[in-house]
Design a protein around this motif. Structure first.
Motif, PDB file in Angstrom:
ATOM      1  N   TYR A  73     -32.981 -29.920  -0.881  1.00  0.00           N
ATOM      2  CA  TYR A  73     -33.375 -30.558  -2.132  1.00  0.00           C
ATOM      3  C   TYR A  73     -34.754 -30.075  -2.573  1.00  0.00           C
ATOM      4  N   GLU A  74     -35.701 -30.052  -1.655  1.00  0.00           N
ATOM      5  CA  GLU A  74     -37.069 -29.660  -1.991  1.00  0.00           C
ATOM      6  C   GLU A  74     -37.152 -28.186  -2.383  1.00  0.00           C
ATOM      7  N   ILE A  75     -36.377 -27.333  -1.717  1.00  0.00           N
ATOM      8  CA  ILE A  75     -36.407 -25.906  -2.023  1.00  0.00           C
ATOM      9  C   ILE A  75     -35.809 -25.625  -3.393  1.00  0.00           C
ATOM     10  N   ASP A  76     -34.854 -26.437  -3.812  1.00  0.00           N
ATOM     11  CA  ASP A  76     -34.195 -26.213  -5.096  1.00  0.00           C
ATOM     12  C   ASP A  76     -35.006 -26.746  -6.279  1.00  0.00           C
ATOM     13  N   SER A  77     -36.243 -27.057  -6.050  1.00  0.00           N
ATOM     14  CA  SER A  77     -37.099 -27.520  -7.145  1.00  0.00           C
ATOM     15  C   SER A  77     -37.520 -26.347  -8.016  1.00  0.00           C
ATOM     16  N   HIS A  78     -38.337 -26.595  -9.046  1.00  0.00           N
ATOM     17  CA  HIS A  78     -38.683 -25.548 -10.008  1.00  0.00           C
ATOM     18  C   HIS A  78     -39.804 -24.640  -9.547  1.00  0.00           C
ATOM     19  N   TYR A  79     -40.369 -24.869  -8.367  1.00  0.00           N
ATOM     20  CA  TYR A  79     -41.444 -24.007  -7.872  1.00  0.00           C
ATOM     21  C   TYR A  79     -40.858 -22.674  -7.402  1.00  0.00           C
ATOM     22  N   GLY A  80     -41.566 -21.604  -7.688  1.00  0.00           N
ATOM     23  CA  GLY A  80     -41.059 -20.280  -7.351  1.00  0.00           C
ATOM     24  C   GLY A  80     -41.232 -19.941  -5.884  1.00  0.00           C
ATOM     25  N   TYR A  81     -42.475 -20.090  -5.372  1.00  0.00           N
ATOM     26  CA  TYR A  81     -42.775 -19.726  -3.997  1.00  0.00           C
ATOM     27  C   TYR A  81     -42.721 -20.971  -3.112  1.00  0.00           C
ATOM     28  N   ILE A  82     -41.982 -20.869  -2.022  1.00  0.00           N
ATOM     29  CA  ILE A  82     -41.822 -21.982  -1.097  1.00  0.00           C
ATOM     30  C   ILE A  82     -42.411 -21.580   0.247  1.00  0.00           C
ATOM     31  N   TYR A  91     -54.084 -23.920   8.443  1.00  0.00           N
ATOM     32  CA  TYR A  91     -53.788 -22.642   7.805  1.00  0.00           C
ATOM     33  C   TYR A  91     -55.049 -22.038   7.195  1.00  0.00           C
ATOM     34  N   PRO A  92     -55.274 -20.739   7.400  1.00  0.00           N
ATOM     35  CA  PRO A  92     -56.451 -20.068   6.829  1.00  0.00           C
ATOM     36  C   PRO A  92     -56.474 -20.196   5.305  1.00  0.00           C
ATOM     37  N   ASN A  93     -57.651 -20.029   4.723  1.00  0.00           N
ATOM     38  CA  ASN A  93     -57.786 -20.316   3.299  1.00  0.00           C
ATOM     39  C   ASN A  93     -57.125 -19.296   2.387  1.00  0.00           C
ATOM     40  N   ASN A  94     -56.605 -18.207   2.930  1.00  0.00           N
ATOM     41  CA  ASN A  94     -55.843 -17.271   2.106  1.00  0.00           C
ATOM     42  C   ASN A  94     -54.429 -17.092   2.640  1.00  0.00           C
ATOM     43  N   TYR A  95     -53.952 -18.094   3.335  1.00  0.00           N
ATOM     44  CA  TYR A  95     -52.617 -18.046   3.928  1.00  0.00           C
ATOM     45  C   TYR A  95     -51.539 -17.868   2.861  1.00  0.00           C
ATOM     46  N   ALA A  96     -51.525 -18.742   1.854  1.00  0.00           N
ATOM     47  CA  ALA A  96     -50.495 -18.686   0.824  1.00  0.00           C
ATOM     48  C   ALA A  96     -50.570 -17.374   0.046  1.00  0.00           C
ATOM     49  N   ALA A  97     -51.785 -16.949  -0.285  1.00  0.00           N
ATOM     50  CA  ALA A  97     -51.941 -15.697  -1.028  1.00  0.00           C
ATOM     51  C   ALA A  97     -51.411 -14.518  -0.236  1.00  0.00           C
ATOM     52  N   CYS A  98     -51.667 -14.529   1.064  1.00  0.00           N
ATOM     53  CA  CYS A  98     -51.217 -13.428   1.903  1.00  0.00           C
ATOM     54  C   CYS A  98     -49.694 -13.351   1.946  1.00  0.00           C
ATOM     55  N   LEU A  99     -49.037 -14.460   2.296  1.00  0.00           N
ATOM     56  CA  LEU A  99     -47.594 -14.439   2.401  1.00  0.00           C
ATOM     57  C   LEU A  99     -46.918 -14.196   1.058  1.00  0.00           C
ATOM     58  N   CYS A 100     -47.445 -14.803  -0.001  1.00  0.00           N
ATOM     59  CA  CYS A 100     -46.858 -14.566  -1.326  1.00  0.00           C
ATOM     60  C   CYS A 100     -47.070 -13.115  -1.762  1.00  0.00           C
ATOM     61  N   GLY A 101     -48.173 -12.537  -1.345  1.00  0.00           N
ATOM     62  CA  GLY A 101     -48.403 -11.129  -1.644  1.00  0.00           C
ATOM     63  C   GLY A 101     -47.368 -10.237  -0.987  1.00  0.00           C
ATOM     64  N   TYR A 102     -47.041 -10.536   0.277  1.00  0.00           N
ATOM     65  CA  TYR A 102     -46.005  -9.777   0.956  1.00  0.00           C
ATOM     66  C   TYR A 102     -44.654  -9.969   0.275  1.00  0.00           C
ATOM     67  N   ILE A 103     -44.389 -11.177  -0.183  1.00  0.00           N
ATOM     68  CA  ILE A 103     -43.129 -11.434  -0.896  1.00  0.00           C
ATOM     69  C   ILE A 103     -43.034 -10.546  -2.127  1.00  0.00           C
ATOM     70  N   GLU A 104     -44.125 -10.412  -2.858  1.00  0.00           N
ATOM     71  CA  GLU A 104     -44.124  -9.552  -4.039  1.00  0.00           C
ATOM     72  C   GLU A 104     -43.985  -8.079  -3.648  1.00  0.00           C
ATOM     73  N   ASP A 105     -44.664  -7.676  -2.573  1.00  0.00           N
ATOM     74  CA  ASP A 105     -44.521  -6.299  -2.098  1.00  0.00           C
ATOM     75  C   ASP A 105     -43.059  -5.989  -1.781  1.00  0.00           C
ATOM     76  N   LEU A 106     -42.350  -6.986  -1.311  1.00  0.00           N
ATOM     77  CA  LEU A 106     -40.934  -6.835  -0.953  1.00  0.00           C
ATOM     78  C   LEU A 106     -40.012  -7.126  -2.130  1.00  0.00           C
ATOM     79  N   LYS A 107     -40.605  -7.228  -3.321  1.00  0.00           N
ATOM     80  CA  LYS A 107     -39.835  -7.447  -4.555  1.00  0.00           C
ATOM     81  C   LYS A 107     -38.987  -8.713  -4.485  1.00  0.00           C
ATOM     82  N   ARG A 108     -39.501  -9.720  -3.793  1.00  0.00           N
ATOM     83  CA  ARG A 108     -38.858 -11.036  -3.665  1.00  0.00           C
ATOM     84  C   ARG A 108     -37.488 -10.956  -3.004  1.00  0.00           C
ATOM     85  N   GLN A 109     -37.252  -9.913  -2.220  1.00  0.00           N
ATOM     86  CA  GLN A 109     -35.938  -9.691  -1.634  1.00  0.00           C
ATOM     87  C   GLN A 109     -35.870 -10.089  -0.168  1.00  0.00           C
ATOM     88  N   ALA A 110     -36.911 -10.694   0.358  1.00  0.00           N
ATOM     89  CA  ALA A 110     -36.920 -10.988   1.786  1.00  0.00           C
ATOM     90  C   ALA A 110     -37.677 -12.280   2.067  1.00  0.00           C
TER      91      ALA A 110
END
Length: 509
Positions: A73-82, A91-110
């Protein structure tokens, strides 16, 4: 990589058990500046936390048995990055930026994550392998998991509900990525202790390989924090129908720098369509090799053989013994100074074995200078080139002039040829020539035209081609140099040229 301060569209889901309010607050506070919204799913009373936060944080008390439904239910919300997190981590202060950056590098395919490992899915010992995902995967196989705590993805990656393939869950639930329509998994390499306090950052976290060609069942690294990670160095996964089990076995002695480069290039090039088993045989190194191997986080089954001055020939026999116990389809025996230049070398050899019928192929590089009194120049080698009828193998020399830094073998080869001869070749070279000659006499290669996989040098090289200070595992200036004198070489080659030599049993080595 995405801007570190960009947080729009990010949502963190924190899973919490019976932890103290202080522990939970640390996790929440470390994520608050990095995401737009936090949902805290608690299995215990969280009322004492509700009053401390604004609407940016939502608390839900849930039954542990309902966690699948709540997550979906929570994942199916309108937020893009989970981001799925746990309340026990800061969590380090750039944790979300780091992982979301990798997601973009992977073209959101992984899916990317910070913890994971290799499991024996469907293994007999189900008590330590509690993950059951798809009814299509009942046979034992190697399965890569990302821990659910420390994973991130974009909702666009899923063509259906994220948790639909899963049948059960516990606190170290992993994403199962071997079902149809499930995205690739990428583990962000780094120090396993990186997230134990808020002072750490992501400076050393990186994806080390090219992201252009995603592999559907491959990590980019490995960590050992997951419960159930394959830790036994003695057991081995049984062969799986429809998947080929391939062994890569490496001999090493006091060349940690060479070994680490060899393993690095192998890991970057090994095809995950094979069920890989890695064997490293060490001959009593004193340069930290064993310590390195024991600490190695590896996304494949790893066995370490601890020998002591058995030399290359004896090391090989210990590898043969282990290979027999493990069971396999194809095996590569290599030296620690070998380098893999790009992907495709494994399929090149395996396809050549299947097409040619020669199970014992040996790598040969015409440009490498080595001692052979019958060859005077590179031109002499190249003019003798022969291609086998299948068009998948090529030969430049006979088996008595072969190289020994990589050769292949199968269970049938070991059954028919037996072991390497330690009595006649106790140290230094020639033992592998004797083994290859016996293989050729039994039809696993050809004696006069000794075949390698055609085009192997596009994929493989040796480290001493790239170094001016190459060193042998055993110094030529040592006492072992005496094996190169004329009398000893004549004795050895008299043994090698004996056409009656075929099978060497273990009792005679």
């Amino acid at each position: 990589m995405m801007n570190q301060n960009e947080k729009l569209g990010r949502k963190a889901i924190i899973l919490g058990g019976a932890s103290s309010a202080l522990v939970a607050e640390r996790a929440i506070n470390s994520l608050l500046p990095q995401v737009e919204h936090i949902t805290y799913l608690s299995f215990s009373n969280s009322d004492n936390l509700n009053q401390n936060y604004s609407s940016q944080v939502k608390f839900k008390r849930i039954n542990e048995n309902a966690i699948l439904e709540e997550l979906s239910y929570e994942i199916d919300s309108h937020y893009g990055y989970i981001l799925i997190c746990h309340n026990s981590l800061i969590y380090p202060n750039n944790y979300a930026a780091c992982l979301c950056g990798y997601i973009e590098d992977l073209k959101r395919q992984a899916v990317v994550g910070i913890q994971g490992g290799l499991y024996k899915f469907g293994h007999e010992n189900s008590a330590i392998h509690p993950f059951y995902a798809s009814d299509k995967k009942k046979s034992p196989t190697q399965v890569h998991f990302l821990s659910i705590f420390g994973s991130a993805f974009h909702r666009d990656v899923f063509s259906r509900g994220v948790l639909e393939p899963l049948k059960s869950i516990n606190f170290m639930l992993g994403f199962y990525n071997c079902t149809e329509n499930f995205p690739p998994l990428f583990l962000v390499p780094g120090n396993r202790d990186l997230i134990n306090n808020s002072k750490n950052d992501f400076g050393i976290w990186r994806l080390e390989k090219s992201l252009e060609n995603l592999e559907s069942a491959c990590f980019e690294g490995a960590d050992s924090d997951c419960t159930g990670l394959l830790s036994s160095r003695k057991s081995s996964l049984k062969k799986v129908p429809g998947r080929e089990k391939v062994i890569i076995a490496i001999k090493t002695y006091n060349r940690l720098d060479y070994l680490s480069e060899c393993l690095k290039t192998w890991l970057a090039s090994a095809d995950p369509k094979y069920d890989w088993v890695v064997i490293v045989a060490d001959d009593g190194s004193t340069d930290g090799t064993l310590e390195y191997l024991e600490m190695l986080d590896f996304p494949f089954e790893l066995h370490i053989l601890k020998n002591r001055r058995k030399y290359a020939v004896g090391q090989t026999n210990t590898i043969f013994d282990l290979c027999k116990n493990i069971g396999f389809d194809f095996a590569f025996l290599i030296d620690d100074d070998l380098l893999f230049k790009k992907k495709g070398w494994d399929s090149l050899y395996i396809n050549a074995i299947k097409s040619s019928g020669y199970a014992h192929l040996c790598y040969f590089n015409p440009e490498i200078k080595y001692e052979n009194e019958d060859v005077n120049s590179l031109e002499d080698i190249n003019k003798n080139r022969v291609v086998d009828p299948s068009g998948t193998c090529e030969a430049f020399v006979d088996c008595y002039s072969c190289m020994g830094c990589l050769f292949t073998f199968t269970e049938v080869v070991l059954e028919k040829v037996g072991y390497c001869d330690e009595k006649n070749f106790p140290v230094r070279g020639q033992w592998h020539i004797d083994f290859s000659a016996r293989c050729s006499r039994l039809g696993f290669n050809k004696e006069a035209s000794f075949f390698d996989a055609l085009g192997s040098n596009h994929y493989i090289t040796l480290q001493h081609e790239n170094s001016n200070d190459y060193r042998c595992a055993i110094s030529w200036g040592s006492q072992y140099a005496s094996v190169t004198n004329r009398e000893e070489k004549q004795r050895r080659y008299k043994v090698i040229y004996d056409d009656s030599r075929l099978f060497i049993p273990k009792k005679n080595v």
